[in-house]
Design a protein around this motif. Sequence first.
Motif, PDB file in Angstrom:
ATOM      1  N   LEU A 122      -7.577  -1.081   1.938  1.00  0.00           N
ATOM      2  CA  LEU A 122      -7.554   0.017   0.980  1.00  0.00           C
ATOM      3  C   LEU A 122      -6.126   0.353   0.557  1.00  0.00           C
ATOM      4  CD1 LEU A 122      -9.328   2.100  -0.476  1.00  0.00           C
ATOM      5  CD2 LEU A 122      -8.968   3.614   1.474  1.00  0.00           C
ATOM      6  N   CYS A 123      -5.218   0.357   1.510  1.00  0.00           N
ATOM      7  CA  CYS A 123      -3.805   0.647   1.187  1.00  0.00           C
ATOM      8  C   CYS A 123      -3.226  -0.421   0.262  1.00  0.00           C
ATOM      9  CB  CYS A 123      -2.981   0.757   2.464  1.00  0.00           C
ATOM     10  SG  CYS A 123      -3.291   2.270   3.381  1.00  0.00           S
ATOM     11  N   ARG A 124      -3.581  -1.677   0.487  1.00  0.00           N
ATOM     12  CA  ARG A 124      -3.093  -2.742  -0.400  1.00  0.00           C
ATOM     13  C   ARG A 124      -3.614  -2.547  -1.821  1.00  0.00           C
ATOM     14  NH1 ARG A 124      -4.851  -7.059   3.392  1.00  0.00           N
ATOM     15  NH2 ARG A 124      -3.311  -6.970   5.029  1.00  0.00           N
ATOM     16  N   LYS A 125      -4.914  -2.233  -1.931  1.00  0.00           N
ATOM     17  CA  LYS A 125      -5.502  -2.031  -3.255  1.00  0.00           C
ATOM     18  C   LYS A 125      -4.868  -0.832  -3.957  1.00  0.00           C
ATOM     19  CE  LYS A 125      -8.430  -5.378  -3.368  1.00  0.00           C
ATOM     20  NZ  LYS A 125      -8.226  -6.503  -4.250  1.00  0.00           N
ATOM     21  N   VAL A 126      -4.689   0.250  -3.244  1.00  0.00           N
ATOM     22  CA  VAL A 126      -4.067   1.441  -3.830  1.00  0.00           C
ATOM     23  C   VAL A 126      -2.624   1.141  -4.219  1.00  0.00           C
ATOM     24  CG1 VAL A 126      -3.276   3.795  -3.308  1.00  0.00           C
ATOM     25  CG2 VAL A 126      -5.591   3.095  -2.712  1.00  0.00           C
ATOM     26  N   GLY A 127      -1.918   0.415  -3.378  1.00  0.00           N
ATOM     27  CA  GLY A 127      -0.532   0.050  -3.691  1.00  0.00           C
ATOM     28  C   GLY A 127      -0.439  -0.802  -4.939  1.00  0.00           C
ATOM     29  N   ALA A 129      -2.615  -0.857  -7.385  1.00  0.00           N
ATOM     30  CA  ALA A 129      -2.953   0.008  -8.524  1.00  0.00           C
ATOM     31  C   ALA A 129      -1.778   0.886  -8.904  1.00  0.00           C
ATOM     32  CB  ALA A 129      -4.177   0.860  -8.184  1.00  0.00           C
ATOM     33  N   LEU A 130      -1.082   1.420  -7.916  1.00  0.00           N
ATOM     34  CA  LEU A 130       0.079   2.263  -8.208  1.00  0.00           C
ATOM     35  C   LEU A 130       1.202   1.461  -8.861  1.00  0.00           C
ATOM     36  CD1 LEU A 130       0.262   4.558  -5.051  1.00  0.00           C
ATOM     37  CD2 LEU A 130      -0.402   5.196  -7.368  1.00  0.00           C
ATOM     38  N   ARG A 131       1.428   0.246  -8.369  1.00  0.00           N
ATOM     39  CA  ARG A 131       2.460  -0.594  -8.987  1.00  0.00           C
ATOM     40  C   ARG A 131       2.090  -0.916 -10.427  1.00  0.00           C
ATOM     41  NH1 ARG A 131       2.774  -3.028  -3.843  1.00  0.00           N
ATOM     42  NH2 ARG A 131       1.285  -4.615  -4.440  1.00  0.00           N
ATOM     43  N   PHE A 132       0.803  -1.249 -10.652  1.00  0.00           N
ATOM     44  CA  PHE A 132       0.349  -1.566 -11.998  1.00  0.00           C
ATOM     45  C   PHE A 132       0.497  -0.354 -12.912  1.00  0.00           C
ATOM     46  CE2 PHE A 132      -3.101  -1.727 -15.168  1.00  0.00           C
ATOM     47  CZ  PHE A 132      -2.729  -2.891 -15.833  1.00  0.00           C
ATOM     48  N   SER A 133       0.082   0.809 -12.421  1.00  0.00           N
ATOM     49  CA  SER A 133       0.169   2.013 -13.254  1.00  0.00           C
ATOM     50  C   SER A 133       1.621   2.422 -13.473  1.00  0.00           C
ATOM     51  CB  SER A 133      -0.620   3.160 -12.636  1.00  0.00           C
ATOM     52  OG  SER A 133      -0.029   3.561 -11.413  1.00  0.00           O
TER      53      SER A 133
END
Length: 162
Positions: A122-127, A129-133
């Motif tokens: 989950l942390c990898r996915k959120v990370g 997404a945050l980098r992309f955003s």
Amino acid sequence: MSQNIINEVVFLLHSFLLGIAITFVYDGFLILRRLIRHSLFLISVEDLIFWIACAIGVFYMLYEENNGILRWFAVFGATLGMIVYKKSFSRLIVDFLSALIARIFRMLFGMIRFLLKPFRFLCRKVGRALRFSSKKGRKAGKCVKNKLTDRMKLLKITLCKH
């Protein structure tokens, strides 16, 4: 046998057992040092505290058993207990317990790693997404800045004309 001789033999046995106990406790420090690396300073501090505690223990035994009088056969008994334990059981106990504790720690860390796997995912996915955003946000921010700069220039030009 007279009661005095029996008391002296019991005193010798207690000093022998105290020597075994001292060496056994020191083996605990050796196991700890195998599991966690220690600096030379920390080893020295541990040894200093250990030997002060041993001196207090020996003094207490001498005080209780022999009214605080130092008897050389008590020192001999403690030394003999240390040597007998060190030559017979010490290495086996240190090797076995350090391997057992290390294996238990590895199993515990493996279970913790397994239990935390969904959180890591989950942390990898959120990370990501945050980098992309944040990349998109930087691009949008540059675009807005450029538009605002153009509008400010246009406003200045318009105000200067009037």
